[in-house]
Write an enzyme that holds these catalytic residues in place. Structure first.
Site, PDB file in Angstrom:
ATOM      1  N   ASP A   2      -2.964   9.105   9.891  1.00  0.00           N
ATOM      2  CA  ASP A   2      -3.562   8.364   8.780  1.00  0.00           C
ATOM      3  C   ASP A   2      -4.801   7.591   9.228  1.00  0.00           C
ATOM      4  O   ASP A   2      -4.782   6.936  10.270  1.00  0.00           O
ATOM      5  CB  ASP A   2      -2.497   7.381   8.253  1.00  0.00           C
ATOM      6  CG  ASP A   2      -2.970   6.580   7.072  1.00  0.00           C
ATOM      7  OD1 ASP A   2      -3.150   7.173   6.000  1.00  0.00           O
ATOM      8  OD2 ASP A   2      -3.171   5.355   7.217  1.00  0.00           O
ATOM      9  N   ARG A  14       0.871  13.483  10.130  1.00  0.00           N
ATOM     10  CA  ARG A  14      -0.389  13.179   9.447  1.00  0.00           C
ATOM     11  C   ARG A  14      -0.966  11.914  10.068  1.00  0.00           C
ATOM     12  O   ARG A  14      -0.390  10.834   9.939  1.00  0.00           O
ATOM     13  CB  ARG A  14      -0.126  12.977   7.953  1.00  0.00           C
ATOM     14  CG  ARG A  14      -1.361  12.596   7.135  1.00  0.00           C
ATOM     15  CD  ARG A  14      -0.905  12.350   5.698  1.00  0.00           C
ATOM     16  NE  ARG A  14      -1.967  12.013   4.764  1.00  0.00           N
ATOM     17  CZ  ARG A  14      -2.420  10.785   4.535  1.00  0.00           C
ATOM     18  NH1 ARG A  14      -1.945   9.763   5.208  1.00  0.00           N
ATOM     19  NH2 ARG A  14      -3.348  10.566   3.628  1.00  0.00           N
ATOM     20  N   HIS A  57      -3.323   0.849  11.813  1.00  0.00           N
ATOM     21  CA  HIS A  57      -2.929  -0.542  11.549  1.00  0.00           C
ATOM     22  C   HIS A  57      -1.430  -0.664  11.336  1.00  0.00           C
ATOM     23  O   HIS A  57      -0.752   0.313  11.044  1.00  0.00           O
ATOM     24  CB  HIS A  57      -3.658  -1.071  10.309  1.00  0.00           C
ATOM     25  CG  HIS A  57      -3.675  -0.085   9.177  1.00  0.00           C
ATOM     26  ND1 HIS A  57      -4.780   0.669   8.869  1.00  0.00           N
ATOM     27  CD2 HIS A  57      -2.729   0.297   8.298  1.00  0.00           C
ATOM     28  CE1 HIS A  57      -4.515   1.460   7.851  1.00  0.00           C
ATOM     29  NE2 HIS A  57      -3.275   1.265   7.477  1.00  0.00           N
ATOM     30  N   GLN A  84      -2.876  -5.461   6.240  1.00  0.00           N
ATOM     31  CA  GLN A  84      -2.871  -4.342   7.193  1.00  0.00           C
ATOM     32  C   GLN A  84      -3.772  -4.700   8.370  1.00  0.00           C
ATOM     33  O   GLN A  84      -5.001  -4.715   8.233  1.00  0.00           O
ATOM     34  CB  GLN A  84      -3.348  -3.052   6.506  1.00  0.00           C
ATOM     35  CG  GLN A  84      -2.305  -2.501   5.536  1.00  0.00           C
ATOM     36  CD  GLN A  84      -2.849  -1.458   4.582  1.00  0.00           C
ATOM     37  OE1 GLN A  84      -3.877  -1.668   3.934  1.00  0.00           O
ATOM     38  NE2 GLN A  84      -2.167  -0.338   4.455  1.00  0.00           N
ATOM     39  N   GLU A 131      -6.376  12.933   8.780  1.00  0.00           N
ATOM     40  CA  GLU A 131      -6.718  12.393   7.468  1.00  0.00           C
ATOM     41  C   GLU A 131      -8.069  11.706   7.625  1.00  0.00           C
ATOM     42  O   GLU A 131      -8.169  10.498   7.752  1.00  0.00           O
ATOM     43  CB  GLU A 131      -5.655  11.399   6.969  1.00  0.00           C
ATOM     44  CG  GLU A 131      -5.786  11.111   5.486  1.00  0.00           C
ATOM     45  CD  GLU A 131      -6.277   9.707   5.131  1.00  0.00           C
ATOM     46  OE1 GLU A 131      -6.736   9.516   4.000  1.00  0.00           O
ATOM     47  OE2 GLU A 131      -6.192   8.791   5.980  1.00  0.00           O
ATOM     48  N   ASP A 166       0.830  -1.204   0.000  1.00  0.00           N
ATOM     49  CA  ASP A 166       0.000   0.000   0.000  1.00  0.00           C
ATOM     50  C   ASP A 166       0.873   1.266   0.000  1.00  0.00           C
ATOM     51  O   ASP A 166       0.601   2.216   0.747  1.00  0.00           O
ATOM     52  CB  ASP A 166      -0.941  -0.023   1.215  1.00  0.00           C
ATOM     53  CG  ASP A 166      -2.099   0.978   1.081  1.00  0.00           C
ATOM     54  OD1 ASP A 166      -2.268   1.539  -0.015  1.00  0.00           O
ATOM     55  OD2 ASP A 166      -2.809   1.195   2.078  1.00  0.00           O
ATOM     56  N   ARG A 168      -5.000   3.185  -7.995  1.00  0.00           N
ATOM     57  CA  ARG A 168      -4.564   4.501  -7.518  1.00  0.00           C
ATOM     58  C   ARG A 168      -3.147   4.794  -8.008  1.00  0.00           C
ATOM     59  O   ARG A 168      -2.723   5.932  -8.060  1.00  0.00           O
ATOM     60  CB  ARG A 168      -4.597   4.551  -5.978  1.00  0.00           C
ATOM     61  CG  ARG A 168      -5.992   4.603  -5.388  1.00  0.00           C
ATOM     62  CD  ARG A 168      -5.969   4.587  -3.874  1.00  0.00           C
ATOM     63  NE  ARG A 168      -5.368   3.365  -3.355  1.00  0.00           N
ATOM     64  CZ  ARG A 168      -5.120   3.134  -2.069  1.00  0.00           C
ATOM     65  NH1 ARG A 168      -5.423   4.054  -1.178  1.00  0.00           N
ATOM     66  NH2 ARG A 168      -4.575   2.004  -1.662  1.00  0.00           N
ATOM     67  N   HIS A 190      -2.462  11.062  -3.516  1.00  0.00           N
ATOM     68  CA  HIS A 190      -2.126   9.715  -3.979  1.00  0.00           C
ATOM     69  C   HIS A 190      -3.332   8.781  -3.917  1.00  0.00           C
ATOM     70  O   HIS A 190      -3.269   7.650  -4.363  1.00  0.00           O
ATOM     71  CB  HIS A 190      -1.002   9.148  -3.119  1.00  0.00           C
ATOM     72  CG  HIS A 190      -1.442   8.940  -1.693  1.00  0.00           C
ATOM     73  ND1 HIS A 190      -1.867   9.976  -0.898  1.00  0.00           N
ATOM     74  CD2 HIS A 190      -1.549   7.824  -0.941  1.00  0.00           C
ATOM     75  CE1 HIS A 190      -2.208   9.494   0.278  1.00  0.00           C
ATOM     76  NE2 HIS A 190      -2.024   8.187   0.278  1.00  0.00           N
ATOM     77  N   ASP A 191      -4.431   9.247  -3.300  1.00  0.00           N
ATOM     78  CA  ASP A 191      -5.618   8.407  -3.141  1.00  0.00           C
ATOM     79  C   ASP A 191      -6.663   8.725  -4.209  1.00  0.00           C
ATOM     80  O   ASP A 191      -6.487   9.609  -5.036  1.00  0.00           O
ATOM     81  CB  ASP A 191      -6.210   8.608  -1.744  1.00  0.00           C
ATOM     82  CG  ASP A 191      -5.418   7.838  -0.685  1.00  0.00           C
ATOM     83  OD1 ASP A 191      -4.830   6.794  -1.028  1.00  0.00           O
ATOM     84  OD2 ASP A 191      -5.390   8.292   0.469  1.00  0.00           O
TER      85      ASP A 191
HETATM   86  C1  GLC Z   1      -4.924   6.437   4.072  1.00  0.00           C
HETATM   87  C2  GLC Z   1      -3.900   6.592   2.974  1.00  0.00           C
HETATM   88  C3  GLC Z   1      -4.134   5.525   1.945  1.00  0.00           C
HETATM   89  C4  GLC Z   1      -4.025   4.179   2.585  1.00  0.00           C
HETATM   90  C5  GLC Z   1      -4.940   4.071   3.817  1.00  0.00           C
HETATM   91  C6  GLC Z   1      -4.591   2.882   4.628  1.00  0.00           C
HETATM   92  O1  GLC Z   1      -6.199   6.666   3.642  1.00  0.00           O
HETATM   93  O2  GLC Z   1      -3.973   7.879   2.428  1.00  0.00           O
HETATM   94  O3  GLC Z   1      -3.246   5.637   0.870  1.00  0.00           O
HETATM   95  O4  GLC Z   1      -4.384   3.190   1.667  1.00  0.00           O
HETATM   96  O5  GLC Z   1      -4.805   5.183   4.666  1.00  0.00           O
HETATM   97  O6  GLC Z   1      -3.390   3.091   5.318  1.00  0.00           O
END
Ligand code: GLC
Length: 646
Positions: free
Chosen positions: A281, A279, A181, A249, A323, A138, A517, A392-393
């Site tokens: 996540d 950040r 995770h 994950q 995020e 990922d 992605r 990136h998403d």
């Molecule tokens: C966040 C990241 C993404 C990732 C997800 C799981 O949303 O921006 O790219 O797949 O977390 O870690």
């Protein structure tokens, strides 16, 4: 008044009293300021009688981490406190990048610090650089360590040198803390697989499907195509483990206080590397509860505030980005509410604005954006946004159904239209995007693709049509023009500044082909960049130079500092989006035409919102006053103006 304001107050008082106060005294003072809140938050998650020993561990941990914080950073923390809300400054402009895809490794990145300076970038979001499993990972968001740098990127030493050089250039750094995770190769996961119960309790692990089945009744699927369901069977353990994202994950179990305390240590070691913004996540997922979506739960907020209050004791100069790509009203909650207002994250992604901008491009109208943005309660004064159009998403279409209905549109059909527009299902659409994670069960889907391809540059270049190429370039600049002027930190996705198109090579990569992605995770094209000066007429040069100019303008005008001043005007022309930025002395109005034909605004309406006309105002983008035609201001297709009264 939030806790940060208290820290500021106390720091200035003790500086006045004793001159330079010792760092240790500051630590005691900060702990005393936050302690009762930390205690309340901790024991509201972990009931008091059984968890006092953990609370003591937590306090010990704070002391250890503070002693490990380098003096240079302790000094910086103090300077930041004295400076106030530095993250709301108009001088901040960010770029998000994958270190390896940008320029090979950390040293490669260091060599390019002058590139950022040239464009005006002084805030870098570096995506994960720590160890991760080989193969699918990922993009590093499956972490095998929170602080060991993956050798492919370099060493910790390389990072520290780069961070110091960035600091000397007054640049800020943001790194991810993948808090929800770990990878299935993380130390704890390995021990869990080896049968150690202690570590199985660090995750949500079950011997049979009873509880997983209960969870599945309400948990949504994040990656329904590539990783359906929320549990993965592990043959070694002969047990089921919760994996809301990818199968590799593993979701951390924060019901176990040991997990919180260890993760706090991981967070601190990240902060102690010299990171300015962390950040957080996927933080909406932190707490899981049967019978719920297990997103945005109140306990998740308590946990985030607890992380925040502890971090503040050690490193008050380090702040958090949420995020949380969730519904608009839920995003705001990550700034903290009630007693926690201002005590969770200082920054959040403005995912609502992002999704609405893409809606306006497809519909050529701004009414849904106007309705949605003016009906969301405003954020707290100490908070700010990251404004962006791509990352990136994928792009999730999180529009409020009621607002969509109020436009006279059917929400399901509207979503289909947007997906069709961007994913090559409408012949007339210039957009070239891909459908991400289409779920036939509910018709949900998201979109991937680069800014330039989604805005029509790829199609225009294929058609070799100069006019359409110019339109695509104009659209890219006007979208970024909004990002650069709307209150908050603008974040440019690396590659967008030179109009990078979709990268279809991911289809040939075993580790990427299941996740499209990757179409928008390109390798930075340094050849194109080296030619910018010699090919000034190229779309890349036009975008780069246009952005550079707008960045310079933003930084030169204090009105763009985020003081929670944004005013969005209900415009009589449904194709034009207008907002006003103001401080005590001046205002700037940003006008954007989302239509492919010229649209006009009546002079009397412009006067009613405070814009002078004739030679009494100028468009900052051209440096000239503007001409009225039959008492109306014409805005060409996709034109943007930054108007200021003289
Ligand atoms: C966040 C990241 C993404 C990732 C997800 C799981 O949303 O921006 O790219 O797949 O977390 O870690």
């Amino acid at each position: 008044m939030n806790q940060a304001a208290l820290h500021r107050l106390l720091a200035s008082k003790s500086q006045m009293k004793k001159g330079e106060s010792s760092y240790e005294a500051l630590f005691d003072q900060r702990l005393a300021t936050n302690l009762s809140l930390i205690k309340t938050l901790f024991f509201s998650l972990y009931q008091e009688p059984n968890h006092e020993a953990y609370f003591h561990d937590l306090l010990d941990q704070l002391e250890v981490q503070f002693s490990e914080r380098p003096n240079e950073l302790k000094k910086q923390d103090l300077e930041r406190l004295n400076f106030g809300n530095w993250y709301q400054s108009e001088k901040l402009v960010g770029m998000q990048l994958y270190v390896d895809r940008f320029n090979k490794d950390i040293n490669g990145l260091k060599e390019k610090l002058t590139y950022f300076e040239d464009l005006g970038i002084n805030f870098l979001h570096l995506m994960p650089i720590t160890t991760r499993p080989a193969g699918e990972n990922d993009g590093g968001y499956a972490v095998s360590s929170y602080h060991e740098i993956d050798p492919r990127y370099g060493t910790k030493e390389n990072f520290l040198v780069m961070a110091q050089e960035a600091r000397q250039k007054n640049m800020f750094l943001m790194l991810d803390f993948v808090v929800n995770h770990t990878s299935d190769e993380f130390r704890w996961a390995k021990k869990a697989k080896a049968g150690e119960l202690k570590y199985q309790n660090y995750y949500y692990i079950y011997s049979d499907r009873t509880i997983p089945n209960e969870f599945e009744k309400t948990l949504p699927e994040i990656f329904p195509q590539s990783a359906p369901g929320n549990f993965t069977y592990n043959e070694k353990m002969e047990k089921w483990v919760m994996t809301c994202f990818n199968t590799y994950q593993w979701d951390l179990n924060y019901r176990n206080p040991a997990v919180f305390i260890e993760m706090l240590g991981n967070l601190m070691s990240l902060a102690n590397l010299g990171v300015d913004v962390v950040r957080f996540d996927a933080l909406a997922f932190l707490w899981k509860k049967l019978g719920t979506l297990s997103q945005n739960l109140p306990e998740a907020h308590t946990l985030i505030a607890l992380f925040r209050m502890c971090l503040q004791v050690i490193a008050p100069g380090v702040i958090l980005l949420a995020e949380a790509i969730v519904a608009p009203r839920n995003i705001l909650k990550y700034f903290g509410e009630n007693i926690l207002e201002g005590n969770e994250c200082e920054i959040a992604y403005n995912a609502s604005l992002m999704a609405l901008l893409w809606n306006s491009i497809a519909t050529k109208e701004t009414s849904l954006m106007l309705k949605s943005l003016t009906n969301i309660p405003s954020k707290p004064n100490d908070a700010t946004w990251i404004n962006y159009i791509r990352c990136h998403d994928d792009i999730g279409l999180g529009y409020d159904d009621d607002f969509v209905k109020s436009m006279g549109w059917d929400p399901g059909m509207h979503k289909q239209f947007i997906l069709n527009y961007y994913c090559g299902r409408l012949e007339w659409s210039p957009a070239k995007g891909l459908m991400f994670m289409y779920n036939p069960k509910n018709g949900d889907g998201r979109i991937t693709g680069s800014t330039a391809s989604l805005l029509g540059l790829e199609t225009a270049l294929e058609q070799k049509n100069k006019n359409i190429i110019d339109y695509a370039v104009t659209k890219i600049l006007m979208m970024y023009g909004i990002v650069l002027t709307y209150g908050g930190i603008p974040m440019i996705y690396a590659g967008d500044e030179i109009g990078t198109l979709n990268d279809y090579s991911y289809e040939q990569n075993e580790d990427h082909k299941n996740d499209n992605r990757w179409v928008n995770r390109p390798v930075q094209n340094w050849k194109v960049i080296s030619e910018l000066a010699s090919k000034v007429d190229s779309p890349s040069a036009a975008i780069y130079n246009g952005l550079k100019k707008m960045i310079g303008l933003r930084k030169s005008l204090s009105v763009f500092k985020d003081s929670n001043d944004i005013k969005i005007h209900g415009c009589p022309n449904p194709h034009i989006f207008i907002f006003q930025r103001s401080n005590e002395t001046e205002s700037v109005w940003i006008l954007t035409n989302f239509n492919e034909v010229t649209e006009t605004l009546d002079i009397s309406w412009l006067l009613s919102i405070g814009i002078f006309t004739g030679s009494d105002s100028i468009d900052l983008l051209t440096g000239e006053s503007f001409e009225l035609v039959h008492n109306a201001l014409p805005l060409k297709p996709y034109q943007q103006m930054w108007i200021k009264n003289l």
